[in-house]
Design an enzyme around this catalytic site. Structure first.
Site, PDB file in Angstrom:
ATOM      1  N   GLY A  15       0.818  -1.212   0.000  1.00 24.17           N
ATOM      2  CA  GLY A  15       0.000   0.000   0.000  1.00 24.17           C
ATOM      3  C   GLY A  15       0.845   1.252   0.000  1.00 24.17           C
ATOM      4  CB  THR A  16       0.782   4.228   2.243  1.00 24.52           C
ATOM      5  OG1 THR A  16       1.111   3.637   3.498  1.00 24.52           O
ATOM      6  CG2 THR A  16      -0.724   4.399   2.103  1.00 24.52           C
ATOM      7  CG  LEU A  17       4.930   1.387   4.124  1.00 24.90           C
ATOM      8  CD1 LEU A  17       4.869   0.195   5.072  1.00 24.90           C
ATOM      9  CD2 LEU A  17       5.965   2.394   4.576  1.00 24.90           C
ATOM     10  CD  GLU A  85       0.956  -0.637   8.327  1.00 24.97           C
ATOM     11  OE1 GLU A  85      -0.232  -0.270   8.392  1.00 24.97           O
ATOM     12  OE2 GLU A  85       1.603  -0.551   7.271  1.00 24.97           O
TER      13      GLU A  85
END
Length: 142
Positions: A15-17, A85
């Site tokens: 995802g955002t990483l 997270e």
């Protein structure tokens, strides 16, 4: 007893990483040795509020990257990703659980054990019931 070295697994990010996404440079820049395209088998992807969730499910495929931390940055990176997270081992309020899973490198098809942040059981149940499935399994593809 498990040695500290044995738990130093790479991370599977989806995802955002991922490269080009909002948290990549904030968390990974200068802390990684390698970032390679990969896939997680027997999992599906659900859209969340600005980020996705992996839910384990037979037959699904999630696309992402295997991130190998620099040895000297591993502990710091693990702690930073757990904070991102909002993962605390054993906390029933977790949105994600960090689990060890096998992922497949796209380049050569080899299997690698990696840490994956998957939806916690209560979140996974809610997503299965009324979540928005990302059919392609690739959050970056939109």
């Amino acid at each position: 007893m498990v040695s500290v070295r044995a738990t130093r697994l790479p991370f599977f990010v989806y995802g955002t990483l991922r490269t080009g996404e909002v948290n990549h440079d904030l968390f990974l820049r200068g802390r990684t040795r390698a970032e390679e395209p990969a896939r997680l088998i027997d999992a599906v992807l659900y859209d969340g509020p600005g980020y996705p969730y992996v839910v384990e499910a037979r037959g699904g495929v999630v696309r992402g990257e295997i991130v190998t931390a620099l040895p000297e940055a591993y502990g710091e990176l693990l702690a930073a990703l757990d904070r991102l997270e909002e993962y605390v081992p054993g906390d029933p309020r977790n949105l994600y659980e960090r689990v060890e899973r096998e992922v497949i490198r796209d380049a050569d098809g080899t299997a690698v054990r990696a840490w994956v942040y998957v939806a916690a059981p209560s979140v996974a149940a809610r997503l299965r019931d009324r979540g928005e499935l990302i059919e392609s399994g690739d959050w970056s593809a939109g």
